[in-house]
Design an enzyme around this catalytic site. Structure first.
Site, PDB file in Angstrom:
ATOM      1  N   GLU A 161     -30.976 -67.117  99.803  1.00  0.00           N
ATOM      2  CA  GLU A 161     -29.848 -66.794 100.678  1.00  0.00           C
ATOM      3  C   GLU A 161     -28.477 -67.043 100.067  1.00  0.00           C
ATOM      4  OE1 GLU A 161     -32.582 -66.558 104.272  1.00  0.00           O
ATOM      5  OE2 GLU A 161     -32.638 -67.660 102.403  1.00  0.00           O
ATOM      6  N   ILE A 184     -34.147 -75.065  88.788  1.00  0.00           N
ATOM      7  CA  ILE A 184     -34.458 -73.633  88.775  1.00  0.00           C
ATOM      8  C   ILE A 184     -35.815 -73.431  88.114  1.00  0.00           C
ATOM      9  CG2 ILE A 184     -33.705 -71.355  88.048  1.00  0.00           C
ATOM     10  CD1 ILE A 184     -31.903 -72.699  90.141  1.00  0.00           C
TER      11      ILE A 184
END
Length: 745
Positions: free
Chosen positions: A712, A636
């Site tokens: 998504e 991340i």
């Protein structure tokens, strides 16, 4: 003191660097640019769903003061209409894209049939209502249930079957079969689709467009209109929401460019909210799922048969049926996917295309199997967990889905759930807990970036990518700051410009991995140039030809790893080399770097979604009170912007579960709720507590940075978790999304 590389780089929750421009109004969107002598275009939409234009009378419109012209199929300029390499990069595999004003043919209700151009927007809007059109209508159909009779398999075929699914279903101790449906959904971003085309004379123009790919729009315009690439520059530095809505060049930019070319003046065209329903949308879907299992819930057979709607002039297909079959271990599986043509605009990508439909509906069926086998829904997923991607029978680069299940369940308190429906309540509200599995692709695309370091210590990184609200500006700056040891405040990012180093469309959740890798490579190339320049420093403190491996970069200085006291600011190094700036450009592409293992592997993100709902027993009103979304998405880069992406995706899932439904009057073939008053999306009151957990997942193969992307995955299967929670609360199974009050009553 300046931030260290660790503080500035990957893993730091940095606030959006483009945030101040957006909240103060300094950011200019496609329709915000003041242009001297600008003309305004208003599109006229067809009022029939199929047929042809028999006659068009524009005399009343031309009589309106300020109206310059009315453009339509009978008077438009001749155009080359060459096939675009990029403009239809994500175009359907069959048919031809819409060519506005190409001829008198009408393909769907709302199709653009004329453009009124005037000195003021008000004059153009008024005149557009005066266009008189006679149509010769043909019999149309906008009903997917009727269109199924014309069902056909597109070029994007489903996976091959495995085993003998029919026999396995027939003999399965536990079996479930059901038909699930998802309504048509339309994009409703805050920014309306629009384009401002600046005409510079002699066929040169600057196009400010709402798009997810400026290079793709540039290529489209050059091919359709015959412009030279050097004469067309497309800009989209700020995009007010997209997520698939602006992947393909849409008709607004065609109309604005057509008018500018014909009139040799600058023109702006902005669609109305109603016209936002005349192009890209998530197609309606019908999916039949049959599951066979042993008594303990262990799957023996999976059958997924799906049909989605497409337009009559293009065959738009999505990856629909494979998601459940690739995720869960089952020796027998059958996949059948086809599309059915209706008289509508061509569907397109909407956040999580394919998976958000196919896996969501499949996960609702999995919940029903859990009750049929009388096992806990989470236990059912764990029983059928697979470390192998089941369709291709290949391993994953990484898969931390079990950690998602564990950490999500613990945060949610899943172990306190009672299995029986209607067994949890508080006052007049029934309480339900549901969960689901999410999967998305982790893609990496060829992308280029440029890095330019000034003697004052300021670093600029640039790429022709887009930032559709995902935080691309910020992660570009973060990665660059980390590589060169600078505070983020000394780094600026440029994007949204077709003249910058080439980049693909911003979509598919590949932006962070792809653009980030390109930025890293460009900044590493700058490191090498700094090391080379340092050989000219007085006294040669780093040696005459410093090896890049022998030096480090921190706090705006290069230092010797063997003796960190030996260091020099970047400005002094450049002065010694006699330059005021250093520049490097690099391209990141799928290949051996960071992916040395040549074994073909599956690359996916995963999630576990847990939802709590409260349902008024008498009124059927559903409140979503808690959602926990546990995400495995590799490394991340920015936990703050990444969490924002997941929260946004979850809200989109809430809309899919309870709100979003495009309603068509099949008699007229016309969308009836084409406004934000009638097309319902989640409001603030519909969104309660959303907890996001990023589980640790190391992956050195998926991309050079180990990044998988989070755009998504937050949407996929969120609606399924909510639907499953509603059944747990009420005992009533609704297999059609959205779940509205009437379906519960």
């Amino acid at each position: 003191m300046a931030a260290s590389p660790a503080q500035a780089g990957i893993g730091t929750p940095v606030s959006r660097i483009d945030g101040p421009a957006k909240v103060t109004g300094a950011a200019r969107y496609a329709a915000d640019h003041p242009i001297e002598g600008l003309l305004y275009g208003v599109a006229v939409s067809s009022t029939i769903a199929r047929g042809r234009i028999a006659a068009l009378d524009d005399s009343a419109a031309l009589a309106v003061p300020g109206v310059v012209t009315v453009i339509h199929h009978e008077n438009r300029a001749h155009l080359p209409w060459r096939t675009s390499r990029y403009g239809d990069q994500l175009a359907p595999a069959g048919g031809k894209p819409l060519r506005p004003f190409y001829d008198d043919t009408i393909y769907y209700n709302g199709q653009p049939v004329a453009l009124v151009v005037a000195e003021t927007f008000e004059a153009a809007r008024h005149a557009a209502r005066l266009i008189a059109i006679d149509y010769e209508g043909e019999r149309h159909n906008t009903d997917l249930d009727v269109a199924i009779a014309e069902r056909f398999v597109p070029r994007q075929k489903p996976p091959s079957d495995r085993g003998d699914t029919d026999a396995a279903l027939e003999t399965a101790p536990v079996r479930h079969e059901g038909e699930y449906r998802l309504a048509t959904e339309h994009h409703n971003p805050m920014e309306l689709h629009g384009a401002t085309v600046e005409w510079h004379g002699e066929g040169r123009l600057t196009v400010h467009d709402k798009t997810q790919g400026p290079a793709q729009v540039q290529d489209y315009l050059c091919n359709v209109f015959g412009f030279e690439p050097d004469d067309v520059r497309v800009l989209n530095p700020y995009v007010g929401g997209a997520f698939g809505a602006a992947l393909r060049p849409l008709y607004h930019v065609f109309l604005a460019t057509l008018a500018a070319k014909m009139l040799e003046r600058s023109v702006r065209v902005v669609l109305t909210r109603q016209q936002m329903f005349t192009h890209v949308h998530r197609p309606e879907a019908i999916q039949r799922v049959a599951l066979g299992a042993e008594a303990d819930g262990k799957l023996t057979a999976i059958s997924t048969i799906a049909t989605t709607a497409t337009s009559r002039y293009e065959a738009y297909a999505e990856t629909i049926v494979e998601w459940g079959g690739q995720t869960y271990a089952a020796p027998n599986a059958h996949f059948d996917y086809a599309v059915a043509p209706i008289d509508s605009a061509t569907p397109g990508s909407m956040r999580g295309p394919g998976a958000a439909t196919g896996l969501t509906l499949f996960e609702m069926a999995m919940d029903e199997l859990a009750y049929a086998a009388d096992v806990d829904p989470l236990a059912l997923r764990l029983t059928n967990y697979s470390d192998i991607e089941q369709i291709r029978q290949i391993p994953y680069t990484s898969k931390a889905l079990k950690a998602c299940y564990e950490q999500g369940a613990e945060a949610f308190g899943w172990d306190q759930r009672s299995q029986a429906p209607r067994s949890m309540r508080e006052g007049r509200e029934l309480i339900g807990w549901g969960m689901a599995t999410g999967v998305w692709d982790a893609m990496f695309m060829k992308t280029s970036a440029r890095a330019r370091l000034g003697a004052n210590g300021h670093l600029e990184v640039a790429s022709a990518t887009s930032d559709i609200g995902t935080g691309t500006y910020t992660i570009m700056a973060q990665i660059a700051a980390g590589v060169l040891g600078l505070p983020v405040e000394q780094v600026s990012a440029k994007l949204g410009d077709s003249s910058l180093p080439p980049a693909p469309l911003e979509g598919g959740s590949w932006g962070a991995a792809s653009t980030g890798a390109a930025v890293q490579l460009a900044c590493e190339a700058l490191q090498a140039k700094l090391a080379e320049a340092a050989g000219k420093l007085e006294g040669r403190p780093f040696g005459s030809q410093p090896e890049i491996a022998s030096v480090g970069f921190a706090d705006g200085e290069m230092y010797l790893k063997a003796d960190p006291q030996v260091r020099a600011p970047y400005g002094r190094i450049m002065a010694a080399a006699g330059v005021t700036e250093l520049e490097a450009e690099a391209t990141a592409a799928p290949g051996p770097r960071g992916m040395a293992n040549q074994v073909v592997k599956a690359r996916n993100t995963h999630s576990a979604v847990f939802a709590e709902v409260r349902v008024d027993e008498e009124l059927g009103v559903v409140r979503i009170t808690r959602i926990v979304s546990a995400i495995a998405a590799g490394r991340i880069i920015n936990p703050k912007t990444a969490r924002s992406q997941i929260v946004g995706g979850v809200v989109w899932g809430i809309g899919m579960a309870l709100h979003e439904e495009t309603m068509t009057d099949h008699h007229f073939g016309r969308i009836m709720n084409h406004s934000l008053a009638e097309y319902h999306i989640p409001a603030h009151a519909d969104v309660d507590t959303i907890d996001v957990i990023f589980v640790e997942e190391q992956d050195s193969e998926v991309s050079p940075l180990g990044v998988k992307g989070v755009g998504e995955i937050g949407t996929v299967s969120t609606a399924a978790a909510i639907a499953n929670a509603i059944f747990h609360a009420t005992g009533k199974r609704v297999r059609e999304l959205p779940i509205t009050i009437d379906k519960l009553l």
